[in-house]
Motif scaffolding. Structure first.
Motif, PDB file in Angstrom:
ATOM      1  N   LYS A 185     -12.892   9.087  -8.950  1.00 48.69           N
ATOM      2  CA  LYS A 185     -12.342   8.697  -7.810  1.00 48.69           C
ATOM      3  C   LYS A 185     -11.821   7.405  -8.130  1.00 48.69           C
ATOM      4  N   PRO A 186     -12.355   6.161  -7.771  1.00 46.61           N
ATOM      5  CA  PRO A 186     -12.908   4.984  -7.354  1.00 46.61           C
ATOM      6  C   PRO A 186     -11.713   4.631  -8.501  1.00 46.61           C
ATOM      7  N   PHE A 187     -12.097   5.336  -9.974  1.00 47.44           N
ATOM      8  CA  PHE A 187     -11.318   4.541 -11.130  1.00 47.44           C
ATOM      9  C   PHE A 187      -9.323   4.151 -10.376  1.00 47.44           C
ATOM     10  N   ASN A 188      -8.453   4.990 -10.546  1.00 46.16           N
ATOM     11  CA  ASN A 188      -7.781   5.058  -9.593  1.00 46.16           C
ATOM     12  C   ASN A 188      -7.410   4.053  -8.273  1.00 46.16           C
ATOM     13  N   SER A 189      -8.505   4.401  -7.498  1.00 46.88           N
ATOM     14  CA  SER A 189      -8.504   3.107  -6.544  1.00 46.88           C
ATOM     15  C   SER A 189      -8.203   1.697  -7.134  1.00 46.88           C
ATOM     16  N   PHE A 190      -9.119   1.406  -8.242  1.00 46.72           N
ATOM     17  CA  PHE A 190      -9.136   0.250  -8.743  1.00 46.72           C
ATOM     18  C   PHE A 190      -8.231  -0.087  -9.118  1.00 46.72           C
ATOM     19  N   VAL A 191      -7.238   0.699  -9.746  1.00 48.10           N
ATOM     20  CA  VAL A 191      -6.107   0.450 -11.061  1.00 48.10           C
ATOM     21  C   VAL A 191      -5.004   0.187  -9.828  1.00 48.10           C
ATOM     22  N   TYR A 192      -4.801   1.446  -9.038  1.00 47.68           N
ATOM     23  CA  TYR A 192      -3.731   0.430  -7.918  1.00 47.68           C
ATOM     24  C   TYR A 192      -3.811  -0.912  -7.495  1.00 47.68           C
ATOM     25  N   TYR A 193      -5.371  -1.248  -6.820  1.00 51.64           N
ATOM     26  CA  TYR A 193      -5.064  -2.361  -6.770  1.00 51.64           C
ATOM     27  C   TYR A 193      -5.457  -4.027  -7.746  1.00 51.64           C
ATOM     28  N   TYR A 194      -5.749  -3.159  -8.891  1.00 48.78           N
ATOM     29  CA  TYR A 194      -5.513  -4.330  -9.970  1.00 48.78           C
ATOM     30  C   TYR A 194      -4.214  -4.474  -9.992  1.00 48.78           C
ATOM     31  N   LEU A 195      -3.228  -3.293  -9.732  1.00 55.20           N
ATOM     32  CA  LEU A 195      -1.863  -3.617 -10.209  1.00 55.20           C
ATOM     33  C   LEU A 195      -0.929  -4.692  -9.004  1.00 55.20           C
ATOM     34  N   LYS A 196      -1.633  -4.556  -8.157  1.00 51.52           N
ATOM     35  CA  LYS A 196      -1.233  -5.250  -6.873  1.00 51.52           C
ATOM     36  C   LYS A 196      -1.267  -6.165  -7.309  1.00 51.52           C
ATOM     37  N   LYS A 197      -2.358  -6.067  -7.323  1.00 45.66           N
ATOM     38  CA  LYS A 197      -3.465  -7.802  -7.804  1.00 45.66           C
ATOM     39  C   LYS A 197      -2.299  -8.454  -8.603  1.00 45.66           C
ATOM     40  N   THR A 198      -2.232  -8.292  -9.545  1.00 50.55           N
ATOM     41  CA  THR A 198      -1.651  -9.082 -10.746  1.00 50.55           C
ATOM     42  C   THR A 198      -0.358  -8.902 -11.366  1.00 50.55           C
ATOM     43  N   PHE A 199       0.358  -7.908 -10.262  1.00 45.84           N
ATOM     44  CA  PHE A 199       2.166  -8.050 -10.531  1.00 45.84           C
ATOM     45  C   PHE A 199       2.095  -7.965  -9.520  1.00 45.84           C
ATOM     46  N   TYR A 200       2.236  -6.420  -9.022  1.00 45.77           N
ATOM     47  CA  TYR A 200       3.460  -5.832  -7.096  1.00 45.77           C
ATOM     48  C   TYR A 200       3.010  -6.860  -6.689  1.00 45.77           C
ATOM     49  N   LYS A 201       1.997  -7.709  -6.202  1.00 50.32           N
ATOM     50  CA  LYS A 201       2.316  -8.211  -5.015  1.00 50.32           C
ATOM     51  C   LYS A 201       3.335  -9.558  -4.743  1.00 50.32           C
TER      52      LYS A 201
END
Length: 392
Positions: A131-147
């Motif tokens: 489960k932590p993998f999915n949370s990491f992907v959400y974080y990564y996408l936010k940090k590198t693009f969607y923010k």
């Protein structure tokens, strides 16, 4: 408006996000907008075709799931962006990141869509239990693009809530991807020799088509049922072997739109077994054709929103409950015929026409805000604001 759509590829008709982008581009063009697509395989009059970018290992793996990566060709893309009112991004990959930087440099308003559900990544990497993998992907996408975006298109309230829960800021526009108006009920239902069940979707782990085969295998009506799985993907051989082992009558195919519509119109029941799903336009297309659905009730899928009755739901990956649902609809043709009309009418809520109007409003909101900022007017949206605009 002059609208640029950036997506890594536009020439793969088995990829749901690609088909969504094509529908939106065609629909916006029909409404009088000039649409320019930046993508591998783009071939329209105003489009900007880019070369495919090779990424060792990842390119081979992604190709199996109908994904290509576009190469950032600055001079060509700068020309395509010139004169654009807004640039809309479909994926969050390297091409899109570089194009976002270019659009910002050129002072062009931008919006983004959220189509890459992290659970799709984890299931295909066989990491779904971590489960932590999915949370990491959400974080990564936010940090590198969607923010970097003030407005994000979310196909469902489900995925918008996921983004909110993972700290995504800005305005989240919940707008269905919309279905093609050509998907309508048949004037007359044909007679089938067998009870025809159908599902449309990639043959991938998270789509979980094997549970349909297992459910049919347990049914007392097994010999009277024919299943059609429409799609391509990595699980095809595995599913073929399972069907042979269970002695279930299954056909595999991929159909162009006109034949897909006829297939849906001629079928008796639609089953959507996906454990992970942002929306599932395939399911909307089926119910728009008057098919009663039976949908996996998964915490990682938004598709359950299309069920109008508990009889159209089954517990995710529960072959016994799915078997009972299939047998119920098999045994109650009159109720199925009555529900068919209700589902076809319900589908109109998710029409492409409605979605295009709402997307136009999202673009206009972004353009107006950018114009206000340039003119020195106060920004109505604070840096840490969050707004959920539910628009169907």
């Amino acid at each position: 408006m002059v609208i640029c759509i950036v997506i890594d590829l536009i020439d793969c008709l088995t990829n749901g996000s690609v088909m969504t982008a094509r529908r939106f581009a065609d629909g916006l063009s029909a409404k009088g907008h000039e649409v320019r697509i930046v993508a591998v395989g783009a071939d329209g009059k105003n489009d900007c075709p880019v070369k495919e970018r090779y990424v060792p290992v990842l390119t081979e793996v992604s190709a199996k799931n109908q994904i290509k990566f576009g190469k950032f060709e600055e001079d060509k893309i700068r020309k395509a962006f010139t004169g654009a009112d807004v640039v809309h991004f479909i994926f969050p990959f390297k091409l899109e990141k570089k194009c976002k930087q270019l659009a910002d440099e050129m002072g062009i308003p931008t919006t983004a869509a959220f189509h890459v559900q992290p659970e799709n990544v984890s299931y295909n990497a066989h990491l779904e239990k971590i489960k932590p993998f999915n949370s990491f992907v959400y974080y990564y996408l936010k940090k590198t693009f969607y923010k970097n975006f003030d407005r994000i298109h979310c196909p469902t309230a489900f995925i918008a809530q996921q983004l909110a829960d993972h700290g995504y800021k800005g305005e989240l526009y919940v707008i269905s991807n919309g279905y093609d108006p050509a998907f309508i009920p048949p004037e007359e239902k044909p007679h089938n020799d067998k009870f025809e069940i159908v599902m449309t979707g990639r043959l991938a782990p998270e789509k979980n088509q094997q549970v349909i085969i297992k459910a049919i295998a347990k049914s007392k009506y097994k010999d009277s049922i024919h299943l059609t799985l429409l799609g391509n993907g990595t699980q095809k051989n595995k599913l073929q072997k399972l069907a042979a082992k269970k002695n279930v009558d299954v056909s595999f195919d991929f159909l162009p739109k006109d034949k897909l519509i006829k297939k849906l119109q001629a079928s008796d029941l639609y089953v959507h077994s996906a454990t992970v799903e942002i929306e599932a336009i395939a399911c909307i297309e089926a119910i728009a054709c008057g098919l009663v659905p039976v949908i996996a009730e998964s915490g990682l899928s938004a598709t359950k929103q299309f069920a109008l009755s508990p009889l159209s739901l089954f517990k995710d990956n529960d072959e016994d409950e799915l078997c009972r649902r299939i047998e119920y609809w098999y045994e109650h043709p009159g109720e199925r015929a009555s529900a068919s009309g209700r589902y076809a009418n319900f589908a109109k809520k998710f029409s492409l026409s409605n979605s295009l109007t709402l997307a136009e409003q999202m673009f206009a909101d972004e353009i107006n805000d950018c114009t206000a900022k340039k003119s020195g007017q106060p920004d109505l949206q604070t840096e840490c604001s969050y707004s959920l605009s539910v628009r169907y």
